[in-house]
Design an enzyme around this catalytic site. Structure first.
Site, mmCIF file in Angstrom:
data_model
loop_
_atom_site.group_PDB
_atom_site.id
_atom_site.type_symbol
_atom_site.label_atom_id
_atom_site.label_comp_id
_atom_site.label_asym_id
_atom_site.label_seq_id
_atom_site.Cartn_x
_atom_site.Cartn_y
_atom_site.Cartn_z
ATOM 1 N N GLY A 84 44.768 42.233 35.958
ATOM 2 C CA GLY A 84 44.168 41.703 34.738
ATOM 3 C C GLY A 84 42.661 41.943 34.752
ATOM 4 C CB THR A 85 40.186 41.836 37.517
ATOM 5 O OG1 THR A 85 40.523 40.500 37.884
ATOM 6 C CG2 THR A 85 38.698 42.061 37.701
ATOM 7 C CG ASN A 164 40.707 30.475 34.731
ATOM 8 O OD1 ASN A 164 40.022 30.763 33.749
ATOM 9 N ND2 ASN A 164 40.177 30.321 35.932
ATOM 10 C CD GLN A 192 45.901 31.429 34.086
ATOM 11 O OE1 GLN A 192 47.013 30.930 33.948
ATOM 12 N NE2 GLN A 192 45.419 31.770 35.271
ATOM 13 C CB SER A 212 47.597 39.630 35.104
ATOM 14 O OG SER A 212 47.726 39.933 36.459
ATOM 15 C CG HIS A 214 49.242 37.707 39.853
ATOM 16 N ND1 HIS A 214 48.697 36.578 40.420
ATOM 17 C CD2 HIS A 214 48.219 38.358 39.276
ATOM 18 C CE1 HIS A 214 47.399 36.556 40.193
ATOM 19 N NE2 HIS A 214 47.082 37.624 39.503
ATOM 20 C CB CYS A 338 34.118 23.070 45.774
ATOM 21 S SG CYS A 338 33.662 21.534 44.966
HETATM 22 N N1 PLP Z 1 41.580 36.130 33.596
HETATM 23 C C1 PLP Z 1 42.056 34.896 33.817
HETATM 24 C C2 PLP Z 1 41.912 33.864 32.751
HETATM 25 C C3 PLP Z 1 42.671 34.589 35.026
HETATM 26 O O1 PLP Z 1 43.139 33.356 35.243
HETATM 27 C C4 PLP Z 1 42.792 35.595 36.022
HETATM 28 C C5 PLP Z 1 43.378 35.300 37.321
HETATM 29 O O2 PLP Z 1 43.307 34.189 37.820
HETATM 30 C C6 PLP Z 1 42.297 36.869 35.726
HETATM 31 C C7 PLP Z 1 41.701 37.106 34.503
HETATM 32 C C8 PLP Z 1 42.400 37.987 36.696
HETATM 33 O O3 PLP Z 1 43.717 38.491 36.757
HETATM 34 P P1 PLP Z 1 44.152 39.366 38.014
HETATM 35 O O4 PLP Z 1 44.360 38.394 39.150
HETATM 36 O O5 PLP Z 1 45.413 40.041 37.615
HETATM 37 O O6 PLP Z 1 43.058 40.316 38.288
#
Ligand code: PLP
Length: 411
Positions: A84-85, A164, A192, A212, A214, A338
């Site tokens: 997703g990133t 998230n 999310q 994403s 996972h 944290c």
């Molecule tokens: N964007 C949000 C809102 C997320 O919660 C996450 C992962 O926690 C990501 C992007 C990143 O996704 P990925 O882990 O597939 O890179």
């Protein structure tokens, strides 16, 4: 959180996982669908022989399933990425490049680091001006601030569909239209939201959407970028002609197959499981509030994904709560609070101006379709005891527990 790992658990204790916003368990049927693509069907999807054909057929099927999950009109609008990133980074960097003469990006203060970090980098290197739109104390976007930030220099708006940490949903369908009026592209990080609330991209004026596998019981290391037909895309990764030249590198066929299978199940789950999950979350919330003093929900309760409860236990440290939960076999999280070990609450809670004493005791319980009523009962059994233990018998509600309790808020 190394302490969490060191705590040994009795072998007989069933581990209870309520950290599904971090990641979800791979569905056994997803794993089963993936396995042959590591073994007998190991071909490269670009190869022209039978091994390659089998792999490319499987990728085509998976693409169609992922397309259906978000209601995209065409499977060619789905580009597989490694996360997703990566999808989010691609969207923003591409928009900046393709929107000639425009160098401003609008995002929010509560985005995931997948978006904020790339914006920070663009700002630091002088490549873009970034507008980070604030939210109110319930995590709702300041729509007036958003509208006034839009202008002739806006290349791209990137606003998340669901947060998230709090689960709060932004009204992206309504936010996209003003961006288009200003001539900007609109991207949403839906990592999310996908599979938890319905997304119908055909009827939503969004140009780019990242998500994403996972987070919906698929494997890690595979994501997707939806690119509406006609929206220009500059690849982030250059090389071969995979993904129609939009994302180079041999396709991760097993992961793509897993994503497809997970997307199919997630689509069914929207109707079959999410209403039940929402009931479980609401029960957990209602009973925690009823049984524990000085507990408060963080985020707009009327507009959240059904899986997420972020709840603050005032005058406590969330790390201490998480350690005791973990000792009792329950995995939860404090969002990214944290995370650096600095004891700073997360950027999301700071943006929401959550009072200091509450922000430090914020715990995120995130459910999935695998969550059960017994899981919720177990949390409700242990939480009052954990809070009582940590607050201690000698303290009263009028007693400041620590210097931080004396401070009213971050602002
Ligand atoms: N964007 C949000 C809102 C997320 O919660 C996450 C992962 O926690 C990501 C992007 C990143 O996704 P990925 O882990 O597939 O890179």
């Amino acid at each position: 959180m190394s302490e969490l790992r060191r705590e040994a658990q009795p072998a007989s204790m069933r581990c209870l996982y309520l950290d599904n916003n971090a990641t979800t368990r791979v569905d056994p049927q997803v794993l089963e669908a993936m396995l042959p693509f590591f073994t007998e069907h190991f071909g490269n999807a670009s190869s022209k022989h039978d091994f390659g054909e089998t792999a490319s057929d499987a990728v085509r099927t998976a693409r169609g399933r992922v397309q259906k999950l978000i209601g995209a009109a065409r499977d060619t609008e789905i580009v597989f990425t490694a996360s997703g990133t990566e999808a989010g980074n691609t969207a923003i960097l591409s928009a900046l490049e393709t929107q000639a003469g425009r160098n401003e990006i609008i995002t929010s203060q509560v985005e995931h680091p997948a978006i904020l970090a790339v914006c920070d980098h663009l700002e630091k290197t002088g490549r873009a001006k970034i507008h980070r739109i604030p939210v109110d104390t319930d995590g709702r976007l300041d729509i007036d601030a958003y509208r006034s930030a839009l202008g002739a220099n806006t290349a791209c708006v990137s606003l998340m569909w669901a947060n998230n940490e709090t689960g709060v949903v932004f009204p992206v369908e309504q936010l996209a239209a003003p961006a288009h009026e200003a001539g900007a592209l609109f991207h949403s990080d839906a990592v999310q939201a996908t599979g938890k609330i319905p997304i119908d991209i055909r009827n939503t004026p969004i140009d780019l959407l990242s998500f994403s596998a996972h987070k919906l019981h698929g494997p890690k290391g595979i994501g997707a970028l939806y690119v509406r037909k006609g929206v220009p895309l500059q690849p982030l990764i250059r090389g071969g002609r995979q993904e129609r030249g939009r994302r180079a590198g041999s396709e991760n066929v097993p992961a793509i197959v897993g994503f497809g299978k997970a997307a199919e199940a997630a689509r069914r789950s929207l109707q079959n499981d999410m209403p039940r999950v929402k009931n479980l979350r609401d029960t957990l919330e209602r009973r925690l509030l009823a049984t524990i003093d000085d507990a408060s929900v963080i985020g707009d309760r009327a507009n959240r994904i059904p899986t997420t409860l972020n709840i603050a236990f005032a005058y406590l440290e969330s790390d201490a709560i998480l350690v005791l939960l973990n000792k009792r076999g329950i995995a939860a999280s404090s969002g990214s609070a944290c995370a650096s070990g600095s004891m700073e609450p997360s950027h999301v809670l700071r943006a929401m101006k959550v009072p200091y004493a509450a922000a430090h005791g914020a715990v995120r319980f995130s459910l999935s379709r695998e969550s059960t009523a017994a899981d919720i009962d177990r949390v409700l059994e242990v939480m009052p005891e954990i809070v009582a233990k940590l607050r201690g018998p000698a303290l009263t509600l009028d007693t400041p527990r620590s210097p931080m309790a004396l401070q009213e808020s971050y602002v």
